[in-house]
Enzyme design. Structure first.
Site, PDB file in Angstrom:
ATOM      1  N   VAL A  72      10.341   2.809  -5.530  1.00 12.56           N
ATOM      2  CA  VAL A  72       9.713   1.617  -4.945  1.00 12.56           C
ATOM      3  C   VAL A  72       8.239   1.899  -4.636  1.00 12.56           C
ATOM      4  O   VAL A  72       7.371   1.072  -4.901  1.00 12.56           O
ATOM      5  CB  VAL A  72      10.482   1.140  -3.692  1.00 12.56           C
ATOM      6  CG1 VAL A  72       9.788  -0.062  -3.055  1.00 12.56           C
ATOM      7  CG2 VAL A  72      11.922   0.780  -4.060  1.00 12.56           C
ATOM      8  N   CYS A  73       7.939   3.083  -4.104  1.00 16.49           N
ATOM      9  CA  CYS A  73       6.549   3.444  -3.796  1.00 16.49           C
ATOM     10  C   CYS A  73       5.720   3.530  -5.078  1.00 16.49           C
ATOM     11  O   CYS A  73       4.571   3.094  -5.117  1.00 16.49           O
ATOM     12  CB  CYS A  73       6.494   4.780  -3.055  1.00 16.49           C
ATOM     13  SG  CYS A  73       7.449   4.799  -1.521  1.00 16.49           S
ATOM     14  N   ASP A  74       6.323   4.095  -6.116  1.00 16.44           N
ATOM     15  CA  ASP A  74       5.686   4.195  -7.416  1.00 16.44           C
ATOM     16  C   ASP A  74       5.329   2.792  -7.920  1.00 16.44           C
ATOM     17  O   ASP A  74       4.176   2.524  -8.295  1.00 16.44           O
ATOM     18  CB  ASP A  74       6.641   4.913  -8.380  1.00 16.44           C
ATOM     19  CG  ASP A  74       6.125   5.020  -9.807  1.00 16.44           C
ATOM     20  OD1 ASP A  74       5.812   6.140 -10.232  1.00 16.44           O
ATOM     21  OD2 ASP A  74       6.046   3.992 -10.502  1.00 16.44           O
ATOM     22  N   THR A 119       2.534   1.085  -5.713  1.00 18.14           N
ATOM     23  CA  THR A 119       1.197   1.642  -5.877  1.00 18.14           C
ATOM     24  C   THR A 119       0.628   1.280  -7.243  1.00 18.14           C
ATOM     25  O   THR A 119      -0.554   0.953  -7.366  1.00 18.14           O
ATOM     26  CB  THR A 119       1.228   3.164  -5.627  1.00 18.14           C
ATOM     27  OG1 THR A 119       1.877   3.383  -4.353  1.00 18.14           O
ATOM     28  CG2 THR A 119      -0.169   3.746  -5.577  1.00 18.14           C
TER      29      THR A 119
END
Length: 174
Positions: free
Chosen positions: A64-66, A69
């Site tokens: 999810v962070c990937d 960003t």
């Protein structure tokens, strides 16, 4: 002792405690000291005169962070030149640089809060149980006033991109 907000967010449904004050629209953005490229210290003052979209993520090395960003990196091309996107995580600066290189992310500034959790505790985004940052988005105008805040309730979900980008564009036009 820093303020604690029990159950402020969840991680896969499990209640988590956020350390630090809840940031509100209209307040002055707190200063912070994090670590940037080449292990150099970075503070809010380095971005004076710019509109800042500051995102916090648990780790760039998670799906999810990937995705978040990468999405903000793409959106950066459509924003006015005086808007700077900062992504803060507990990832080491070396890991952030490696991730950015592998992902082709080149329009945002990654900052590491691993050394002292200064950002997390100043912006109420430090997850006490995990010593990671919660998923949040702050928009700070050219005068360092907070104009938008989202603490994503479930850390495994993505933020409201449209609302954050609209707030940044509004702040840039002001």
């Amino acid at each position: 002792m820093a303020e604690e907000r029990k159950g402020a967010v969840t991680m896969r449904g499990n209640p988590m405690t956020l350390v630090g004050p809840e940031i509100k629209v209209g307040q002055k953005a707190p200063n912070f000291t994090v670590v940037g490229k080449g292990m150099a210290p970075a503070t809010l003052d380095q971005f004076k005169g710019k509109v800042k979209i500051i995102t916090t993520v648990p780790s760039l090395d998670t799906p999810v962070c990937d995705a978040e960003t990468r999405r903000f990196n793409v959106e950066a091309s459509n924003l006015p030149g005086d808007v700077q996107i900062l992504s803060v995580s507990m990832d080491l600066p070396f890991a952030q640089a490696r991730w950015c290189g592998a992902a082709g992310v080149d329009k945002i500034t990654t900052l590491s809060d691993w050394r002292s959790a200064s950002f997390g505790t100043s912006y109420g985004a430090l997850i006490k149980e995990l010593h990671l940052l919660a998923r949040a988005v702050f928009v700070v105008d050219k005068n360092d006033n907070v104009t938008y805040v989202e603490y994503v309730k479930e850390v495994a979900e993505q933020p409201n991109y449209e609302a954050a980008l609209a707030a940044a564009n509004k702040a840039a036009a002001a």
